[in-house]
Motif scaffolding. Structure first.
Motif, PDB file in Angstrom:
ATOM      1  N   ALA A   1      -3.784  -6.582  -7.511  1.00  0.00           N
ATOM      2  CA  ALA A   1      -2.865  -6.796  -8.626  1.00  0.00           C
ATOM      3  C   ALA A   1      -1.421  -6.823  -8.150  1.00  0.00           C
ATOM      4  N   ALA A   2      -1.075  -5.924  -7.232  1.00  0.00           N
ATOM      5  CA  ALA A   2       0.305  -5.854  -6.735  1.00  0.00           C
ATOM      6  C   ALA A   2       0.691  -7.104  -5.973  1.00  0.00           C
ATOM      7  N   LEU A   3      -0.263  -7.689  -5.263  1.00  0.00           N
ATOM      8  CA  LEU A   3       0.026  -8.853  -4.428  1.00  0.00           C
ATOM      9  C   LEU A   3      -0.410 -10.166  -5.082  1.00  0.00           C
ATOM     10  N   ALA A   4      -0.915 -10.068  -6.301  1.00  0.00           N
ATOM     11  CA  ALA A   4      -1.344 -11.256  -7.054  1.00  0.00           C
ATOM     12  C   ALA A   4      -2.333 -12.096  -6.250  1.00  0.00           C
ATOM     13  N   THR A   5      -3.363 -11.455  -5.754  1.00  0.00           N
ATOM     14  CA  THR A   5      -4.385 -12.149  -4.970  1.00  0.00           C
ATOM     15  C   THR A   5      -5.761 -11.642  -5.362  1.00  0.00           C
ATOM     16  N   ARG A   6      -6.792 -12.250  -4.787  1.00  0.00           N
ATOM     17  CA  ARG A   6      -8.167 -11.885  -5.129  1.00  0.00           C
ATOM     18  C   ARG A   6      -8.617 -10.638  -4.377  1.00  0.00           C
ATOM     19  N   ALA A   7      -9.479  -9.863  -5.009  1.00  0.00           N
ATOM     20  CA  ALA A   7      -9.976  -8.637  -4.382  1.00  0.00           C
ATOM     21  C   ALA A   7     -10.709  -8.936  -3.080  1.00  0.00           C
ATOM     22  N   ALA A   8     -11.421 -10.080  -3.023  1.00  0.00           N
ATOM     23  CA  ALA A   8     -12.148 -10.427  -1.802  1.00  0.00           C
ATOM     24  C   ALA A   8     -11.182 -10.661  -0.643  1.00  0.00           C
ATOM     25  N   SER A   9     -10.038 -11.295  -0.936  1.00  0.00           N
ATOM     26  CA  SER A   9      -9.038 -11.525   0.107  1.00  0.00           C
ATOM     27  C   SER A   9      -8.453 -10.200   0.584  1.00  0.00           C
ATOM     28  N   VAL A  10      -8.257  -9.281  -0.348  1.00  0.00           N
ATOM     29  CA  VAL A  10      -7.738  -7.960   0.006  1.00  0.00           C
ATOM     30  C   VAL A  10      -8.703  -7.240   0.925  1.00  0.00           C
TER      31      VAL A  10
ATOM     32  N   THR B   1      -3.405  10.541  -6.107  1.00  0.00           N
ATOM     33  CA  THR B   1      -4.660   9.854  -5.837  1.00  0.00           C
ATOM     34  C   THR B   1      -5.008   9.932  -4.350  1.00  0.00           C
ATOM     35  N   ALA B   2      -6.307   9.976  -4.055  1.00  0.00           N
ATOM     36  CA  ALA B   2      -6.762  10.141  -2.670  1.00  0.00           C
ATOM     37  C   ALA B   2      -6.537   8.884  -1.842  1.00  0.00           C
ATOM     38  N   GLY B   3      -6.673   7.713  -2.459  1.00  0.00           N
ATOM     39  CA  GLY B   3      -6.502   6.454  -1.744  1.00  0.00           C
ATOM     40  C   GLY B   3      -6.123   5.347  -2.703  1.00  0.00           C
ATOM     41  N   VAL B   4      -5.575   4.269  -2.169  1.00  0.00           N
ATOM     42  CA  VAL B   4      -5.166   3.138  -2.994  1.00  0.00           C
ATOM     43  C   VAL B   4      -6.345   2.174  -3.116  1.00  0.00           C
ATOM     44  N   SER B   5      -6.706   1.807  -4.330  1.00  0.00           N
ATOM     45  CA  SER B   5      -7.876   0.973  -4.545  1.00  0.00           C
ATOM     46  C   SER B   5      -7.595  -0.491  -4.227  1.00  0.00           C
ATOM     47  N   THR B   6      -8.664  -1.200  -3.913  1.00  0.00           N
ATOM     48  CA  THR B   6      -8.572  -2.638  -3.627  1.00  0.00           C
ATOM     49  C   THR B   6      -8.020  -3.395  -4.827  1.00  0.00           C
ATOM     50  N   ASN B   7      -8.463  -3.029  -6.023  1.00  0.00           N
ATOM     51  CA  ASN B   7      -8.001  -3.729  -7.229  1.00  0.00           C
ATOM     52  C   ASN B   7      -6.507  -3.545  -7.450  1.00  0.00           C
ATOM     53  N   ARG B   8      -5.982  -2.356  -7.172  1.00  0.00           N
ATOM     54  CA  ARG B   8      -4.543  -2.126  -7.333  1.00  0.00           C
ATOM     55  C   ARG B   8      -3.749  -2.955  -6.332  1.00  0.00           C
ATOM     56  N   ILE B   9      -4.256  -3.051  -5.118  1.00  0.00           N
ATOM     57  CA  ILE B   9      -3.577  -3.861  -4.104  1.00  0.00           C
ATOM     58  C   ILE B   9      -3.608  -5.331  -4.514  1.00  0.00           C
TER      59      ILE B   9
ATOM     60  N   ILE C   1       0.844  -1.207   0.000  1.00  0.00           N
ATOM     61  CA  ILE C   1       0.000   0.000   0.000  1.00  0.00           C
ATOM     62  C   ILE C   1       0.872   1.247   0.000  1.00  0.00           C
ATOM     63  N   TYR C   2       1.921   1.240   0.808  1.00  0.00           N
ATOM     64  CA  TYR C   2       2.820   2.397   0.850  1.00  0.00           C
ATOM     65  C   TYR C   2       3.427   2.653  -0.530  1.00  0.00           C
ATOM     66  N   LYS C   3       3.915   1.605  -1.184  1.00  0.00           N
ATOM     67  CA  LYS C   3       4.563   1.781  -2.486  1.00  0.00           C
ATOM     68  C   LYS C   3       3.578   2.232  -3.553  1.00  0.00           C
ATOM     69  N   LEU C   4       2.359   1.699  -3.511  1.00  0.00           N
ATOM     70  CA  LEU C   4       1.343   2.121  -4.478  1.00  0.00           C
ATOM     71  C   LEU C   4       0.967   3.580  -4.282  1.00  0.00           C
TER      72      LEU C   4
END
Length: 220
Positions: A33-42, A23-31, A13-16
């Motif tokens: 993608a960065a961590l190669a996991t599902r949005a629900a897990s995020v 941007t005002a905040g880091v989106s769930t989808n970007r996180i 999150i810090y790096k994004l």
């Protein structure tokens, strides 16, 4: 004490946020993608981190780290980059080999060990890729740099950092003779695709693509 997974989330999150400060905040989808996991897990992890007051999370508005969340993220980044310096300087790793090993070592929970490692290495300010190493108090030194792509013909600079730290990219730089500290002079810019002809260390000249030049930071 955050878990390894929680540290990975805070760091991501810090790096994004750092990559897109406007941007005002880091989106769930970007996180995700960065961590190669599902949005629900995020989403589940973000709620957990919010409960621990490590970030502010509002559905559909993205997330922002709290002061404590940022402190922990920078601490993890500090450990990662110090270990990368150690691996290169002391164990003979190449700069394209250190990331995955440092990903494991960054979760060591020993402030004393990290202080002594920092002192042993001579208090380095940058890692092998030119990224700044946060101080123990979270301060980050960021020197003024420019992308190689932004230099004009006849301008010169010193390679200070790489934006893309993937192994294939670093191996390519090794192949063409580019490393941190290399003196670079722009000899020509091709209008068709913005590729650059550059001279390295006042010796050999090579042609690099626009994509490569957008991933190299130089100082004057």
């Amino acid at each position: 004490m955050p878990s390894q997974t929680e540290e990975n989330y805070l760091k991501a999150i810090y790096k994004l946020a750092e990559a897109e400060p406007q941007t005002a905040g880091v989106s769930t989808n970007r996180i995700a993608a960065a961590l190669a996991t599902r949005a629900a897990s995020v989403t589940d992890m973000l709620r957990r981190l919010a409960d621990k007051e490590l970030l502010n999370y509002e559905k559909y508005r993205g997330v922002q780290l709290t002061a404590e969340g940022q402190r922990l993220a920078l601490l993890t980044i500090r450990k990662h980059r110090l270990w990368e310096v150690f691996l290169v300087q002391q164990l003979g790793f190449n700069w394209d080999e250190v990331h995955e090993v440092a990903e494991e070592l960054e979760h060591v929970q020993s402030p004393l060990l990290m202080r002594r490692l920092d002192a042993f290495l001579g208090y380095p300010a940058f890692d092998p890729h030119g990224d700044p190493i946060p101080a123990e108090d979270g301060a980050v030194r960021r020197p003024a740099t420019r992308l190689l792509a932004d230099l004009s013909v006849s301008e010169a600079g010193t390679l200070a950092a790489v934006k893309n730290t993937s192994a294939p990219f670093l191996q390519y730089l090794d192949k063409v003779g580019l490393q941190l500290g290399s003196a670079i002079e722009v000899l020509d810019k091709v209008p068709f695709d913005n590729s650059l002809e550059i001279r390295i260390n006042c010796e050999r000249s090579v042609l690099v693509s626009a994509e490569v030049s957008r991933n190299l930071f130089v100082t004057e």
